[in-house]
Design an enzyme around this catalytic site. Structure first.
Site, short mmCIF file in Angstrom:
data_model
loop_
_atom_site.label_atom_id
_atom_site.label_comp_id
_atom_site.label_asym_id
_atom_site.label_seq_id
_atom_site.Cartn_x
_atom_site.Cartn_y
_atom_site.Cartn_z
N LYS A 63 0.86 -1.19 0.00
CA LYS A 63 0.00 0.00 0.00
C LYS A 63 0.89 1.23 0.00
CE LYS A 63 -3.09 2.82 2.76
NZ LYS A 63 -2.29 4.02 2.44
N GLY A 99 4.34 4.38 10.21
CA GLY A 99 3.42 5.51 10.24
C GLY A 99 3.22 6.00 11.66
N SER A 100 2.03 6.53 11.91
CA SER A 100 1.80 7.18 13.19
C SER A 100 1.54 6.17 14.31
CB SER A 100 0.59 8.12 13.08
OG SER A 100 -0.59 7.35 12.96
N VAL A 150 -2.31 5.00 14.41
CA VAL A 150 -2.69 4.00 13.41
C VAL A 150 -1.93 2.70 13.66
CG1 VAL A 150 -2.79 3.47 10.94
CG2 VAL A 150 -3.24 5.79 11.73
N GLY A 151 -0.68 2.83 14.06
CA GLY A 151 0.12 1.64 14.34
C GLY A 151 -0.51 0.75 15.41
N GLU A 204 6.91 0.46 12.68
CA GLU A 204 7.90 1.54 12.85
C GLU A 204 7.10 2.82 13.04
OE1 GLU A 204 11.01 1.47 13.27
OE2 GLU A 204 11.34 -0.65 12.77
N CYS A 248 10.71 10.47 11.10
CA CYS A 248 10.55 9.97 12.47
C CYS A 248 11.89 10.03 13.20
CB CYS A 248 9.94 8.59 12.48
SG CYS A 248 10.86 7.42 11.52
N GLN A 251 -1.45 18.78 7.84
CA GLN A 251 -0.21 18.68 8.61
C GLN A 251 0.32 20.08 8.94
OE1 GLN A 251 1.55 15.98 9.72
NE2 GLN A 251 0.15 14.47 8.89
N GLU A 286 5.40 14.11 19.46
CA GLU A 286 6.03 14.31 18.17
C GLU A 286 5.26 15.36 17.36
OE1 GLU A 286 5.81 11.02 15.31
OE2 GLU A 286 7.96 11.30 14.95
C1 UN1 Z 1 16.12 8.18 7.72
O1 UN1 Z 1 16.28 8.83 8.74
O2 UN1 Z 1 16.84 8.31 6.72
O3 UN1 Z 1 9.62 7.37 8.58
C2 UN1 Z 1 15.06 7.14 7.63
C3 UN1 Z 1 10.74 7.69 8.98
C4 UN1 Z 1 11.70 6.57 9.28
C5 UN1 Z 1 12.79 6.48 8.28
C6 UN1 Z 1 13.91 7.40 8.56
N1 UN1 Z 1 10.98 5.34 9.33
O4 UN1 Z 1 11.05 8.84 9.09
#
Ligand code: UN1
Length: 488
Positions: A184, A237-238, A241-242, A259, A293, A340, A390
């Site tokens: 997706k 993602g967030s 949602v995660g 992640e 992130c 955003q 965040e």
């Molecule tokens: C990076 O710092 O190059 O969604 C990768 C994000 C992370 C990936 C960061 N999962 O920002």
């Protein structure tokens, strides 16, 4: 092939890729994607897919699984290696489309597009590495070994902020280890991922092995997570949602890897190389407009150098180029969309309201594009929203500390644990940092963002769930171990 199947494109079609065909959403619905730097500019019309499209993609992936998983890994690797070549011939095109659809400054978009080829090559080379361990049976000495086997159909849910790297680093390991994929792509950045699919298509990936569906989380993500034939879900993602994805997936007995967000600290000791520390703070907090992130959200500076650091960072902010992301000199481009943008501006207001002192930025820069000036706070309380939650934009705060104990304790006092940096020229604080910092990615004298392809990437605490991504760590998630007692 149905009537609605489009010609295989030289440029990617603005379409789903299902069973080897480029096709619109079954419903015929589309949505318009605009350029965040110039919101009146249409990037394209993309399929607004739904459950039907997910079902078709999962069926195609399930049908392709036996053939793909039985191929020698080297044959699967050859597809990835050819796709890497294809990516390399069109880095510029992928990068400029990425910039246009989600606003990442071109200089970073180029690096990310190039990174895809490295990711494909690294995972192609996994064909050469072991898939298990050999032992002896205790009673007989006969062969006893572990074997890592593919899982089946895996669902990959990817975000808009790394629209090339994340689809690549989820799909490449899924594929090399023999799984088939339903990917997706994020509604906010579909075109970049379609380039990847086009490269894999050109590389000869068999029909149905990789399927790409574009659309909203509720309309594509949810049916994908719930589909009984999807055995594992990898999501970036967030946090909100995660959590939902994890609940839905684990309830159904599926494997899940998340992640999520971060609230990444950078610690500057008094003995640090100030020039490098300032540069890392600027890049970590403001490149890609802080929409990573791994971005630097908190900067802890040891008291004797605090004033000097603040002055130099403000000076660096004054010299940083903010504006059109298509200009290769631009360091800070737009926010991905209006929602955003407003969330960031609201968070800045809240930060001020909670007593934070704004040193720089804090406002929108352009009536048209979604630009926010690099924003620096100080005097933010440790329990204030800006110190804990965040804010996905170019917003960071300075904090003064006295001792390394204090810095580590305060840096650890958040729910997240993705990335952290320290700048120092001494071993003692470095040793403390690498042993005590609660984060999955630790940087000594480099910025908090960035991810090498051949090593694990992922957070601890609230930043992630399940095995890490990338490097050989990916084997953990995308395969299952069986133990074989083999007597002759
Ligand atoms: C990076 O710092 O190059 O969604 C990768 C994000 C992370 C990936 C960061 N999962 O920002």
């Amino acid at each position: 092939m149905s009537d609605s199947v489009l010609e295989a494109p030289a440029r990617p079609a603005f379409a789903n890729y299902v069973g080897g065909n480029w096709q619109p959403a079954n419903s015929g619905r589309t949505y318009d994607k605009h350029n965040p730097a110039r919101p009146s500019e249409l990037v394209g019309e993309f399929p607004a897919s739904g459950e039907d499209d997910v079902n078709a993609a999962v069926e195609a992936a399930a049908a392709a699984f036996p053939g793909w998983s039985r191929l020698p890994a080297a044959a699967r690797g050859a597809v990835l290696a050819r796709a890497a070549d294809a990516v390399e011939t069109r880095v510029e095109e992928i990068a400029s489309d990425m910039t246009r659809e989600m606003g990442k400054p071109l200089r970073e978009a180029r690096l990310e597009a190039g990174r895809v080829a490295a990711i494909f090559r690294f995972f192609a080379s996994e064909a050469w590495r072991p898939k298990g361990e050999q032992y002896e049976q205790l009673a007989t000495g006969s062969s006893l070994y572990t074997l890592r086997r593919p899982l089946g159909v895996v669902g990959l849910i990817t975000p808009w902020n790394f629209p090339a790297a994340i689809p690549a680093w989820k799909s490449a390991p899924a594929l090399i280890y023999g799984n088939t994929v339903v990917l997706k792509l994020a509604q906010e950045a579909p075109l970049t991922g379609l380039h990847l699919a086009a490269c894999l298509d050109e590389a000869g990936i068999p029909a149905g092995v990789l399927n790409v569906v574009i659309g909203r989380g509720a309309e594509v993500g949810t049916p994908l997570v719930r589909h009984p034939k999807v055995v594992a879900i990898s999501f970036t993602g967030s946090v909100a949602v995660g959590r939902q994805v994890r609940e839905e997936a684990t309830e159904r007995g599926k494997r899940v890897q998340l992640e999520l967000g971060g609230h990444n600290p950078l610690i500057v000791m008094a003995d640090a190389d100030m020039t490098r520390a300032v540069e890392a703070a600027y890049a970590g907090a403001f490149w890609s407009a802080g929409q990573k992130c791994t971005a630097t959200r908190r900067i802890y500076v040891q008291a004797p150098v605090y004033d000097q650091f603040r002055e130099r960072l403000l000076d660096r902010i004054g010299h940083g180029k903010v504006g059109d992301p298509a200009d290769p000199e631009t360091e800070v481009g737009p926010i991905v969309n209006e929602t955003q943008l407003n969330a960031i501006l609201d968070a800045i207001e809240k930060g001020k309201h909670e007593g934070g002192k704004l040193l720089s930025g804090g406002a929108r820069l352009d009536d048209d594009g979604y630009l926010v000036a690099p924003t620096l706070f100080e005097n933010v309380a440790d329990d204030a929203m800006l110190s804990c939650e965040e804010v996905f934009g170019p917003v960071t705060s300075l904090y003064r500390f006295e001792t390394i104990d204090e810095a580590i304790e305060r840096a650890n006092a958040v729910q997240f644990g993705l990335s952290a940096s320290i700048f120092t020229t001494s071993l003692e604080p470095t040793d403390r940092f690498v042993n005590e910092m609660e984060a999955g990615l630790l940087h000594v004298n480099s910025q908090t963002a960035g991810a090498d392809v051949h090593v694990p990437f992922g957070g601890i605490k609230g930043s992630g769930y399940g095995p890490h991504e990338q490097g050989r760590a990916a084997l953990e998630f995308y395969t299952e171990v069986v133990t074989v007692y083999q007597d002759v």
